[in-house]
Design an enzyme around this catalytic site. Sequence first.
Site, PDB file in Angstrom:
ATOM      1  CB  CYS A  24      -0.980  -0.036   1.165  1.00  0.00           C
ATOM      2  SG  CYS A  24      -0.394   0.670   2.672  1.00  0.00           S
TER       3      CYS A  24
HETATM    4  O1  NMN Z   1       0.115  -2.546   5.828  1.00  0.00           O
HETATM    5  P1  NMN Z   1       0.404  -1.150   6.327  1.00  0.00           P
HETATM    6  O2  NMN Z   1       1.678  -0.620   5.845  1.00  0.00           O
HETATM    7  O3  NMN Z   1       0.274  -1.048   7.831  1.00  0.00           O
HETATM    8  O4  NMN Z   1      -0.743  -0.205   5.727  1.00  0.00           O
HETATM    9  C1  NMN Z   1      -2.087  -0.485   5.939  1.00  0.00           C
HETATM   10  C2  NMN Z   1      -2.758   0.620   6.724  1.00  0.00           C
HETATM   11  O5  NMN Z   1      -2.700   1.835   5.994  1.00  0.00           O
HETATM   12  C3  NMN Z   1      -4.231   0.320   6.953  1.00  0.00           C
HETATM   13  O6  NMN Z   1      -4.446  -0.238   8.212  1.00  0.00           O
HETATM   14  C4  NMN Z   1      -4.909   1.671   6.821  1.00  0.00           C
HETATM   15  O7  NMN Z   1      -5.063   2.293   8.073  1.00  0.00           O
HETATM   16  C5  NMN Z   1      -3.964   2.495   6.006  1.00  0.00           C
HETATM   17  N1  NMN Z   1      -4.476   2.659   4.635  1.00  0.00           N
HETATM   18  C6  NMN Z   1      -5.646   3.320   4.434  1.00  0.00           C
HETATM   19  C7  NMN Z   1      -6.151   3.441   3.162  1.00  0.00           C
HETATM   20  C8  NMN Z   1      -7.465   4.121   2.935  1.00  0.00           C
HETATM   21  O8  NMN Z   1      -8.051   4.629   3.819  1.00  0.00           O
HETATM   22  N2  NMN Z   1      -7.912   4.141   1.740  1.00  0.00           N
HETATM   23  C9  NMN Z   1      -5.475   2.938   2.081  1.00  0.00           C
HETATM   24  C10 NMN Z   1      -4.268   2.293   2.309  1.00  0.00           C
HETATM   25  C11 NMN Z   1      -3.788   2.161   3.597  1.00  0.00           C
END
Ligand code: NMN
Length: 271
Positions: free
Chosen positions: A173
Site C-alpha cells: 500500500c
Molecule cells: O500494511 P500497512 O503498511 O500497515 O498499511 C495499511 C494501513 O494503511 C491500513 O491499516 C490503513 O489504516 C492504512 N491505509 C488506508 C487506506 C485508505 O483509507 N484508503 C489505504 C491504504 C492504507
Amino acid sequence: MLEKNQKLGEILNGMDRVMVAFSGGIDSAFVLKRAEQELGASNVLAVVVASELFRNEEFEGAVQLAEKMGVPVHQTEIKELEQEEIAANTPESWYYSKKLLYTHLNQLAEKMGYAYVLDGMIMDDVDDFRPGLKARTEAGVRSVLQEAKLYKREIRALAKEIDVPVWDKPASCSLASRIPYGTILDKQKIYQVDEAEKFLIKLGFNMVRVRHHGEIARIEVLPEKMNGIIEYREKIDLKFKSLGFSYISIDLNGYRTGSMNEVLPDQTIVG
Ligand code: NMN
C-alpha cells in the site's frame, strides 16, 4: 465462494465498458481478469496511476502485468505530496489521498467515455481502518469485489484457479503507512523507507515494513523471519545508516498491517 464469483459476473455484466484502477496487486488484478472474461478485453481499460507515495517498481510491474493479461493500459499520474491535506499525514489524509485519486479517475473516465470506474477494495477493507472508503462512495466508484462480498482468502483461491499471476503477492500500500501520523510526508522520508524495504525484500524478506520514527527505523517481519534479520544485521545496519537512520530496530511483535494505527485513540478508528 463460487456463488459470490457468479454474483461478481452478474454485476460486471450489467456494465458495458469499464475502467479499472489497477495497482498490480491481487485484488485489482482479479477485478481486471474477471472484467476481461465477462466483457471482453476491448471493453476494459486498466488505468495505472503513478504517485510519489507508491513504489516505482510497482507502477512498472502493474503496466507490464496488464499488458501480459492482454488488456489495454492507460498510464497516468497524481501529485499527492503537493496537496497539503495529504502531506500533513493525519488519519484523514487517507481520505484526501483517495479523493484525489478518484476525482482524477472520474475525470479520465468522462473524457475517455467509460461509464464505470472500478477499484479493488475487498470485504476485509471494511473491518480495517480505511477512511478512503468514504471517498470511494462519494465518487461513485464501484468496489465490485465488496459488492459480491468477497474476502481476501476467497479472492486468492479464485485468482489461482483462473491463473491471475499475482494470486500470492503480499499486500502492498501507500508508503505513507510507514510514517507516523502527524509527521509531515516528504520525498526524503518516502525515499528512506522505500529503499530500506527494497533492500530487505532483495534479501528475501517478502512480507516487510520499515516504519520511520525519525532517526529510528523499526523493522517488521514475520516472527519466523526475525532470526534471518539478525543473520544479516551488519549488512542491514550499514545500509540503513547510509540511508540516514541512526538506530535500527526489529519490532518484536512482527509484521502486521496497520501498526501505525495502534497509537491512535479508539474514537479515531471508529469515526
Ligand atoms: O500494511 P500497512 O503498511 O500497515 O498499511 C495499511 C494501513 O494503511 C491500513 O491499516 C490503513 O489504516 C492504512 N491505509 C488506508 C487506506 C485508505 O483509507 N484508503 C489505504 C491504504 C492504507
